[in-house]
Design an enzyme around this catalytic site. Structure first.
Site, short mmCIF file in Angstrom:
data_model
loop_
_atom_site.label_atom_id
_atom_site.label_comp_id
_atom_site.label_asym_id
_atom_site.label_seq_id
_atom_site.Cartn_x
_atom_site.Cartn_y
_atom_site.Cartn_z
N SER A 1 -9.21 2.23 3.54
CA SER A 1 -8.29 2.92 2.66
C SER A 1 -7.44 1.98 1.81
CB SER A 1 -7.37 3.84 3.48
OG SER A 1 -6.58 3.12 4.40
N LYS B 1 0.84 -1.21 0.00
CA LYS B 1 0.00 0.00 0.00
C LYS B 1 0.87 1.26 0.00
CE LYS B 1 -3.82 1.82 2.86
NZ LYS B 1 -4.65 1.48 4.05
N SER C 1 -9.71 0.07 7.67
CA SER C 1 -9.15 0.15 6.33
C SER C 1 -8.68 -1.17 5.73
CB SER C 1 -8.00 1.16 6.30
OG SER C 1 -8.48 2.45 6.54
#
Length: 472
Positions: A158, A83, A182
Site C-alpha cells: 500500500s 504515507k 505494504s
C-alpha cells in the site's frame, strides 16, 4: 514521455543522483543547503507527479521554512514524505479513502516523531489504496498511482505513492508501512530496498492498539541499503526497542557465511511465474558463488494460514466499515468505501464464526515461524517477494468484479503476510529484471530481532552487482 513509458526526475540539481545518506553528507559539508535540497525535491515532484499521481497532500511551504534550520539527525535536511495513514500535524490523514474527511491532524503520530527525529523534512503525504487493503495503489474512481519504470504498470501498495516518488528520484527516501507486504511489495514493483522491521523494533502504528494481532510495522523505502540501515540506526537512537537486541549502524557485509533456506512457491497453490522464479533461482546461484549454502526448505505454514490471514484481512475491513466513526473520524461515511473494503467486510460477516480460532492461529504463527528456522537450521530464508511480476494498471483494481479480483490479489501478495503475523523481519531487494527491463523483487526473511543479518546480506548483494538504476 510517451503515453506509457519510463519517468524519472534525476538531473543536475542539488539532489543529483545521491541517496539520502549522500544528500545529508552534502548538506553537512556545506556543498548544498537544506533549502536547495528541498527546492530540488519540489521541482522534481512537480515534474513527475502529473504522470505518477503519487502525492495526495503537498506541504511545500512548511518544508521550505523548516529547511532554514533542520533538526539534527542522520538525515538532517533531507526531503521526504509521510504515507497518508500516519498523522502529521496540520495535514489530513485520509487513509486513501473518500470515506474519511480531510480534517487536519492536531499532532504528529508517535512514529512520525520518531521518523522526523532523523532530521528528515516532510513535503506532504503520499498516496495509498483505501486503508492499505490492496496491493496496488488504485481506486475505482480516482487516478491510479503509476510505476515510474513503466507507467502502464502498478507501483504496488500500500506504500505505492512513496515507492513511486523514491524510484523516480523525486525523493531519496520516504515513509512506508507494512501490514501484509505494504513496504516490500511496492519496493519489489519499483526496484527499491524495502525492509519490514521486527514487530516492536520501531514505534508502533496507532492502529496497533486496536488490533487483536499487531501486523503493522513502520519503515521506509529507499534506493540503497545504506539508507535503510541509517534509518534503522537513527530510529533506534531516538527510541531503542524493548526486548530486542540492538541493531546499531550496519555499514557493510559480514564475513559470516550463511545457511539460506530456499522457497519458490507459496501457500496459495498458484505456482510462481517463470520470470519471478528465475530471479530467485539466479539469486540463489549468486549466493552460492559468494560462499553461502542454499538448502530447499518446506513452507512453514499451510493452507490453514492462507484461510486465517484472509479472514483477519476481512475482519479489519469489517471493523473499519462498522466502527469507522469511532476509530477513523466522527464523520466517516461507510457508503463511500471502495468495493474491496465492502467485499472483505461482507466476507467476514459470512464467516464470523471463524474469528476466535483465526486469532489463536495467527498469534501462534510467531512460534511456528521461530520453530521453522530452528528445525531447518537456517539463518535466513530466500523467496519471491510476490507471486508474479508487477501487473498492469487495472488488473488488481477494486473496480474489477469480485471474487475474481480477490483471487488475483491473493495470488500476488502470496509470500509477505507470514512475516507480519509472526512479527519477523524481512526485506525485498531489487535483484531481478523482467524481459522488458522492469524490476523484480527478491525476498529475504530473518529471525526475530536479526535485522543486522538481513542488512549485511543486502549490502553484500548490492556490492556484488549494484542495483539497476531507472536513469540508465
Amino acid at each position: 514521455m510517451t503515453e506509457h513509458g519510463r519517468v524519472h526526475a534525476f538531473g543536475d540539481d542539488a539532489l543529483g543522483d545521491l541517496d539520502a545518506v549522500g544528500v545529508a553528507a552534502s548538506i553537512a559539508a556545506g556543498e548544498i543547503s537544506a533549502r536547495e535540497a528541498i527546492e530540488a525535491a519540489i521541482a522534481r515532484i512537480e515534474r513527475v507527479d502529473p504522470a505518477l499521481n503519487a502525492v495526495v497532500v503537498r506541504d511545500f511551504e512548511r518544508a521550505l521554512e523548516q529547511s532554514d534550520s533542520p533538526a539534527p539527525g542522520v538525515f538532517s535536511g533531507v526531503p521526504s514524505m509521510v504515507k497518508d495513514n500516519t498523522d502529521v500535524a496540520g495535514l489530513p490523514s485520509r487513509q486513501g479513502s473518500l470515506a474519511v474527511p480531510a480534517t487536519p491532524a492536531t499532532a504528529d503520530a508517535p512514529f512520525t516523531t520518531q521518523l522526523l527525529s532523523t532530521g528528515l523534512l516532510t513535503l506532504g503525504k503520499t498516496t495509498m489504496p483505501e486503508f492499505g487493503f490492496n496491493a496496488t495503489t488504485e481506486h475505482p474512481t480516482l487516478p491510479p498511482t503509476r510505476n515510474p519504470w513503466h507507467t502502464a504498470y502498478s507501483s504496488g501498495a500500500s506504500s505505492g505513492g512513496a515507492a513511486a516518488l523514491v524510484a523516480s528520484g523525486a525523493l531519496p527516501i520516504a515513509h512506508a508501512n507494512d501490514g501484509g507486504g505494504s513496504i516490500r511489495i511496492p519496493a519489489a514493483a519499483c526496484g527499491l530496498v524495502g525492509l519490514k522491521p521486527t514487530r516492536g523494533r520501531v514505534v508502533d502504528a496507532v492502529e496497533a492498539k486496536t488490533m487483536p494481532v499487531n501486523i503493522v510495522s513502520n519503515g521506509v523505502v529507499t534506493r540503497s541499503v545504506r539508507d535503510t540501515a541509517h534509518f534503522l540506526a537513527g530510529a533506534e537512537a531516538h527510541q531503542p526497542a524493548k526486548g530486542l537486541p540492538p541493531v546499531g549502524l550496519v555499514e557493510g557485509p559480514s564475513d559470516r557465511r550463511l545457511r539460506v533456506g530456499l522457497i519458490l512457491d507459496s501457500v496459495t497453490g498458484t505456482p510462481t511465474d517463470d520470470e519471478t522464479r528465475a530471479a530467485v533461482e539466479a539469486t540463489a546461484r549468486r549466493l552460492e558463488k559468494l560462499g553461502h549454502t542454499i538448502v530447499p526448505v518446506p513452507l512453514p505454514v499451510g493452507e490453514t494460514f492462507k484461510r486465517d490471514f484472509q479472514h483477519y484481512w476481512a475482519l479489519l475491513a469489517f471493523a473499519t466499515q462498522r466502527f469507522g466513526r469511532r476509530v477513523m473520524h466522527p464523520d466517516f461515511d461507510s457508503s463511500k468505501t471502495d468495493p474491496l473494503t465492502q467485499f472483505l467486510a461482507g466476507r467476514f460477516l459470512r464467516q464470523a464464526w471463524r474469528t476466535p480460532m483465526t486469532i489463536r492461529n495467527l498469534k501462534r504463527s510467531e512460534k511456528v515461524y521461530r520453530d521453522s528456522f530452528a528445525a531447518e537450521g537456517v539463518d535466513v530464508v530466500l523467496s519471491p517477494t510476490v507471486g508474479y511480476t508487477t501487473p498492469e494498471i487495472g488488473y488488481l483494481s477494486p473496480a474489477v468484479e469480485f471474487p475474481e479480483m480477490f483471487e488475483r490479489l491473493v495470488a500476488y501478495a502470496a509470500f509477505t503476510p507470514l512475516n507480519n503475523t509472526a512479527g519477523a523481519p524481512a526485506v525485498s531487494l531489487p535483484l531481478g529484471r523482467t524481459a522488458d527491463g522492469r524490476p523484480i523483487g527478491v525476498h529475504f526473511s530473518g529471525q526475530h530481532g536479526d535485522e543486522r543479518t538481513l542488512l549485511e546480506l543486502a549490502f553484500e548483494l548490492e556490492a556484488d552487482a549494484p542495483f539497476a538504476r531507472i536513469q540508465d
